[in-house]
Design an enzyme around this catalytic site. Structure first.
Site, PDB file in Angstrom:
ATOM      1  CB  CYS A  22      32.693  27.640  32.112  1.00 30.23           C
ATOM      2  SG  CYS A  22      31.730  27.450  33.980  1.00 30.23           S
ATOM      3  CG  ASP A  23      35.390  31.321  27.556  1.00 31.58           C
ATOM      4  OD1 ASP A  23      35.956  31.169  26.537  1.00 31.58           O
ATOM      5  OD2 ASP A  23      35.627  32.534  27.943  1.00 31.58           O
TER       6      ASP A  23
END
Ligand SMILES: *Cc1c(COP(=O)(O)O)cnc(C)c1O
Length: 390
Positions: free
Chosen positions: A342-343
């Site tokens: 999700c980064d």
């Protein structure tokens, strides 16, 4: 009519496609493994690694090879290299214990990490390793205390321009300082052994070797004038491999280095060393992952895959561009490839030419043998690549 302009997408993808096909045409034994049930999977070709090692030996006949373990520390990789007689360059207790567990003798091991943890120096010395690099007075003090009478070699700084993964500034000293450091080491009861430099990783610039060897020669003469009797020259790592462009060939680098040595060091040092990491394993690994999503964001076409910069593709953050291939035909488009986490930093590549894949398709990432698994974490709960050595 001859079309005057060359389509850059076509050019890019044809390079990757040709690379993929050539890679497999020489490796029939890998073909059964191209559709693993679990992804990401990294396939390492052990025969290819052996060929690379032998190629380096062939073109650098006067050199001893010390494989830089940090590039890929898989036991099978270390084992095949040990069987061919390779030495090993290590930086940590973890790497050393891996080497020793495989029955490799400490005389085959050097440590070229300029700033070493004290417990590592202690562990290495107690296990018989006695060759260490230095590039500061403080390091000499540490080694004199924890590893008395060891052989020390000093790291000279050289420019890293033209390397895709430059290392300069963090390590290395100039010739004046290097001389003082080795004289100080001698006073402390250590054996001044030689010199080293590192041209930067994935080095595609002949000039870096030129400057390294010129400086080494300058240093060598001045050391001699000061009464230091050095034995060894280590020209570090940096041998490049093919990514999205052809790299310099090992053969040509070796030819060039031989010429430089003839010119600048006509009486060769007693011992010559080279420490390739990427050059041995980089283009012998194929990372297989899957497409898990697609999206259009503004004008940008995004593909999402089940691995990313935290799970093995860390070098994508620092300038390494991998070739990508999918088994699809059709019109080429330009894609941004997003990693699995999700980064927002987790973007593997931009402007990648590919025919449009579907979710679930395998995506093949070439030249993924070096600095991938060793960097991988399980950030966000996503797995590191499974490694299959064939
Ligand atoms: C990382 C490293 C190497 C290997 O570098 P490559 O560019 O992978 O060949 C060699 N020597 C030292 C000291 C290193 O730190």
């Amino acid at each position: 009519m001859l079309k005057e302009t060359i389509d850059p997408l076509l050019l890019q993808y044809e390079f990757a496609r040709r690379y993929f096909n050539e890679f497999l045409s020489q490796r029939d034994h890998l073909k059964a493994y191209l559709k693993p049930s679990k992804t990401p999977t990294l396939i390492m070709d052990l025969e290819g690694i052996k060929r690379r090692y032998l190629e380096i030996r062939y073109h650098f006949p006067q050199f001893k090879v010390y494989y830089a373990v940090k590039a890929n520390d898989h036991p099978e990789v270390i084992k095949v290299l040990a069987e061919l007689g390779s030495g090993f360059e290590i930086a940590s207790s973890g790497e050393l214990s891996k080497i020793l567990d495989l029955g490799i003798k400490p005389e085959k091991v050097i440590s070229s990490n300029p700033i070493k943890p004290t417990d590592f120096i202690d562990y290495a010395y107690r296990n018989g390793v006695n060759r260490f690099v230095v590039d500061s007075f403080t390091e000499v003090d540490k080694i004199a205390k924890l590893a008395p009478r060891s052989r020390v070699y000093v790291r000279l700084v050289v420019p890293n321009e033209g390397s895709d993964w430059p290392l300069s500034k963090k390590f290395g000293v100039d010739v004046d300082n290097a001389l003082d450091i080795l004289l100080y080491a001698q006073d402390k009861g250590l054996v001044p052994y030689g010199i080293t430099f590192h041209v930067g990783s994935q080095c595609n610039n002949f000039r870096n070797w030129l400057i390294g060897i010129k400086r080494a020669s300058d240093f060598w003469q001045r050391a001699k004038a000061k009464g230091l009797r050095l034995q060894m020259l280590n020209i570090g790592g940096g041998l490049p491999v093919k990514y999205t462009y052809e790299s310099l060939r090992i053969e040509d680098i070796a030819y060039y280095v031989r010429g430089l040595l003839q010119k600048f060091m006509p009486t060769l040092p007693h011992e010559l060393q080279i420490e390739p990491g990427r050059g041995v394993v980089g283009d012998q690994g194929l990372l297989i992952c899957r497409v898990i999503g697609k999206a259009k964001r503004g004008e940008e076409n995004w593909l999402y895959i089940d691995t990313g910069v935290f799970n093995g593709l860390a070098e994508a953050l620092g300038g390494i561009r991998y070739p990508f291939y999918v088994e699809r035909e059709g019109e080429l488009r330009e894609w941004t490839i997003g990693g699995v986490s999700c980064d927002s930093m987790d973007v593997v590549a931009r402007r990648v030419a590919l025919p449009e894949p579907e979710v679930g398709d395998y995506l093949y990432i070439l030249s993924a043998g070096a600095y991938t698994t060793v960097y991988a974490a399980e950030f966000n709960g996503f797995p590191k690549p499974e490694v299959v050595c064939l």
